[in-house]
Write a protein that holds these residues in place. Sequence first.
Motif, PDB file in Angstrom:
ATOM      1  N   LEU A  90       5.464   4.858  47.132  1.00 15.21           N
ATOM      2  CA  LEU A  90       5.253   6.225  46.652  1.00 15.21           C
ATOM      3  C   LEU A  90       6.044   6.402  45.365  1.00 15.21           C
ATOM      4  CD1 LEU A  90       5.460   8.333  49.924  1.00 15.21           C
ATOM      5  CD2 LEU A  90       3.430   7.848  48.559  1.00 15.21           C
ATOM      6  N   ASP A  93       4.289  10.490  40.806  1.00 14.20           N
ATOM      7  CA  ASP A  93       2.954  11.012  40.538  1.00 14.20           C
ATOM      8  C   ASP A  93       1.971  10.791  41.687  1.00 14.20           C
ATOM      9  OD1 ASP A  93       3.532  12.008  37.965  1.00 14.20           O
ATOM     10  OD2 ASP A  93       3.323  10.004  37.104  1.00 14.20           O
ATOM     11  N   SER A  94       2.442  10.312  42.825  1.00 10.59           N
ATOM     12  CA  SER A  94       1.553  10.053  43.964  1.00 10.59           C
ATOM     13  C   SER A  94       0.822  11.315  44.408  1.00 10.59           C
ATOM     14  CB  SER A  94       2.336   9.474  45.148  1.00 10.59           C
ATOM     15  OG  SER A  94       2.784   8.179  44.870  1.00 10.59           O
ATOM     16  N   ALA A  95       1.521  12.401  44.561  1.00  9.26           N
ATOM     17  CA  ALA A  95       0.896  13.650  45.018  1.00  9.26           C
ATOM     18  C   ALA A  95      -0.107  14.170  43.995  1.00  9.26           C
ATOM     19  CB  ALA A  95       1.962  14.701  45.303  1.00  9.26           C
ATOM     20  N   LYS A  96       0.232  14.071  42.729  1.00  9.04           N
ATOM     21  CA  LYS A  96      -0.681  14.528  41.681  1.00  9.04           C
ATOM     22  C   LYS A  96      -1.954  13.678  41.685  1.00  9.04           C
ATOM     23  CE  LYS A  96      -1.021  15.642  36.813  1.00  9.04           C
ATOM     24  NZ  LYS A  96      -0.384  15.642  35.508  1.00  9.04           N
ATOM     25  N   ARG A  98      -3.306  12.118  44.241  1.00  8.11           N
ATOM     26  CA  ARG A  98      -4.111  12.497  45.408  1.00  8.11           C
ATOM     27  C   ARG A  98      -4.793  13.846  45.205  1.00  8.11           C
ATOM     28  NH1 ARG A  98      -2.879   9.307  50.200  1.00  8.11           N
ATOM     29  NH2 ARG A  98      -1.497   7.666  49.494  1.00  8.11           N
ATOM     30  N   SER A  99      -4.092  14.757  44.558  1.00  4.72           N
ATOM     31  CA  SER A  99      -4.684  16.057  44.248  1.00  4.72           C
ATOM     32  C   SER A  99      -5.900  15.896  43.330  1.00  4.72           C
ATOM     33  CB  SER A  99      -3.634  16.949  43.587  1.00  4.72           C
ATOM     34  OG  SER A  99      -4.210  18.133  43.100  1.00  4.72           O
TER      35      SER A  99
END
Length: 115
Positions: A90, A93-96, A98-99
């Motif tokens: 992780l 920028d992992s969450a971005k 996925r978003s």
Amino acid sequence: APEPWRSLLWSSACSLASTGPEETCPSLIEWMLQRPANATGRQDLLPLLELPYAEALETICRQLPKNVSNEQAAERVLSLALTQTPGAVLHEDSAKARSLLLRAMRHVMGGNVGS
């Protein structure tokens, strides 16, 4: 090309493909879905590849006409977004990423998604 160059070339090619004309969107999306960032086998490159790939896929999906829907492609994009990533890879920028993949899925669904 040998690894890690193949992964980097695919990432660059996906970014370039995202600038394609609207009429080629479906085939470009299919081409990009065959080359996801996490399929390279190089977990150490995910911080370099994942966000640019998600940005490129979301960009090309956004260009699809609103009345066009491809449920199979949407399922594949959703699968990418929900793929479990080991905690060790992780990155910030992992969450971005996925978003953006979820947003891409929404575009691919076209008129089949509520507002």
